[in-house]
Design a protein around this motif. Structure first.
Motif, PDB file in Angstrom:
ATOM      1  N   VAL A   1     -10.859 -11.633 -92.666  1.00  0.00           N
ATOM      2  CA  VAL A   1     -12.039 -11.114 -93.359  1.00  0.00           C
ATOM      3  C   VAL A   1     -12.041  -9.591 -93.343  1.00  0.00           C
ATOM      4  CG1 VAL A   1     -14.561 -10.956 -93.272  1.00  0.00           C
ATOM      5  CG2 VAL A   1     -13.436 -13.171 -92.922  1.00  0.00           C
ATOM      6  N   GLU A   2     -11.747  -9.017 -92.181  1.00  0.00           N
ATOM      7  CA  GLU A   2     -11.732  -7.560 -92.068  1.00  0.00           C
ATOM      8  C   GLU A   2     -10.685  -6.942 -93.000  1.00  0.00           C
ATOM      9  OE1 GLU A   2     -11.033  -4.040 -88.705  1.00  0.00           O
ATOM     10  OE2 GLU A   2     -10.700  -6.151 -88.195  1.00  0.00           O
TER      11      GLU A   2
ATOM     12  N   GLU B   1     -11.928  -7.275 -96.722  1.00  0.00           N
ATOM     13  CA  GLU B   1     -13.146  -6.567 -97.104  1.00  0.00           C
ATOM     14  C   GLU B   1     -13.047  -5.059 -96.959  1.00  0.00           C
ATOM     15  OE1 GLU B   1     -16.370  -8.301 -94.954  1.00  0.00           O
ATOM     16  OE2 GLU B   1     -16.380 -10.142 -96.172  1.00  0.00           O
ATOM     17  N   LYS B   2     -12.016  -4.578 -96.291  1.00  0.00           N
ATOM     18  CA  LYS B   2     -11.824  -3.130 -96.163  1.00  0.00           C
ATOM     19  C   LYS B   2     -11.572  -2.525 -97.540  1.00  0.00           C
ATOM     20  CE  LYS B   2      -9.424  -1.670 -92.684  1.00  0.00           C
ATOM     21  NZ  LYS B   2      -8.311  -1.316 -91.762  1.00  0.00           N
TER      22      LYS B   2
END
Length: 401
Positions: free
Chosen positions: A141-142, A145-146
């Protein structure tokens, strides 16, 4: 959480795992790939051939058993492995497959295993797998979404190839969609996924990013394996010889736990062996830009001036009062000697390190071949450096110095 009885059974298997761990994990991979050859597209076959993957898994299983009642103590190792898993594309559906064959391998190697032991290991594996799955989910996810980030693999074009030495080449990669590159922490790596003509399976390799984040491109600096190691250096040789500027490859978003600590202004000592210079190069650039008053000593070891890489870049950055660049050549050439382009001939020694490192209360970052790393690590301890001040990166599966 595991019940006390399960924990007791798992801990009782520690001596067995200590004795048969490598045999179990070797059999595990044999059975896994026989029934699921598609997983050969994910696992690094070089590490399989050298036995490093089997050893790394055996160590991980042993640690899980030894600390089954204190799983929080292995969280740092979990995070490091999870970074690798996210980088190569391990997904939740892979864990039940791995669990099945790990239990089968235990039964196959350790004859007449009581049913309660297999059941306990099945339960324990489920708990450990859940920790990995959750940790990796957060990482996926990180990464996605960055700003500039993405999930899984994304096509990048080779915008430039620069020969750094006889065996080392830098490759500059730009997103084919024209978007900016996601930022990363200095010291991190990317996974490169390629399909080599004539090879049945996809190859995935990790390469450290050798430049500071810039929003425009990623740079990897890779060493070509020698001819006698060509079968183990399929990807590096393919990148060197077959791919050219304008070609594209797939990469995953930056990952890794070996990163520069910028919360401290303690002196920084970077020690590289060969192509291990790559993550440390990124660390130096970031520190020089964002911590301009931080003392930096970069010690670079290579076989000779024909094998060193990025040294001119380092020299430009260290050309200041609080920065120092020292070069050690194992066997300098006649040209090296004539140009006086190095500071020490032969191997790095503890006495030499003691002489050239002015402030031992520094932060130390090491990267290079395993024998080099082990030797330098011990030398630093010998000259009074505290163990917690030494940070290192080892290529391939997680190991300890």
């Amino acid at each position: 959480m595991l019940n006390p009885k399960t924990i007791e059974i798992i801990k009782s298997t520690v001596p067995v795992l200590e004795k048969h761990g490598k045999e179990i994990t070797t059999r595990f991979y044999q059975m896994l790939f026989e029934d699921h050859p598609e997983l050969l597209n994910i696992f690094n076959q070089t590490n399989q051939k050298t036995g490093r993957q089997q050893t790394a898994l055996a160590n991980a299983v042993y640690a899980a058993a030894a600390y089954i009642d204190k799983l929080e103590t292995i969280i740092p190792v979990v995070k490091q492995i999870a970074h690798k898993h996210r980088s190569i594309g391990i997904k939740p559906e892979h864990y039940p497959i791995v669990g099945k064959y790990l239990l089968l391998a235990i039964e196959d190697v350790v004859k007449d295993v009581p049913k309660e032991v297999i059941e306990a290991w099945g339960e324990a594996y489920g708990v450990i797998a859940d920790i990995f799955i959750q940790t990796e989910h957060e990482m996926y996810v990180e990464a996605a979404e960055k700003e500039g980030g993405w999930k899984d693999y994304k096509p990048f074009a080779i915008s430039r190839k620069v020969k750094e030495s006889d065996l080392i080449t830098s490759i500059y990669l730009k997103p084919k969609d024209g978007k900016p590159t996601a930022s990363f922490l200095s010291g991190q790596y990317i996974s490169v996924r390629v399909n080599i003509p004539g090879d049945e399976h996809t190859h995935i390799r990790q390469y450290s990013l050798s430049d500071a984040p810039n929003g425009e491109y990623y740079r990897i600096t890779i060493k070509r394996e020698s001819e006698e190691k060509a079968t183990l250096g399929a990807v590096s040789n393919y990148l060197h010889d077959q791919l050219k500027e304008g070609d594209s490859i797939e990469i995953s978003a930056p990952a890794g736990e070996f990163v520069l600590d910028q919360t401290t202004d303690k002196p920084l000592v970077l020690i590289s062996g060969g192509v291990g210079v790559t993550p440390l190069m990124s660390m130096m650039k970031v520190s020089a830009k964002e911590q301009p008053n931080r003392d930096i000593t970069f010690i670079q070891a290579a076989r000779s001036g024909r094998h060193i890489a990025l040294d001119k870049e380092i020299q430009e950055i260290t050309n200041g009062i609080s920065r120092k660049h020292l070069i050690c050549y194992e066997t300098p050439t006649a040209e090296d000697i004539e140009a006086q382009s190095f500071d020490k001939e032969g191997y790095i020694t503890s006495q030499w390190l003691n002489d050239v490192i002015s402030d031992k209360a520094a932060d130390y970052y090491l990267c290079g071949p395993i024998p080099f790393m082990k030797a330098v690590y011990q030398m630093l301890l010998e000259i009074g450096v505290q163990e917690e001040a030494i940070h290192y990166e080892l290529f391939g599966p997680h190991e300890k110095l």
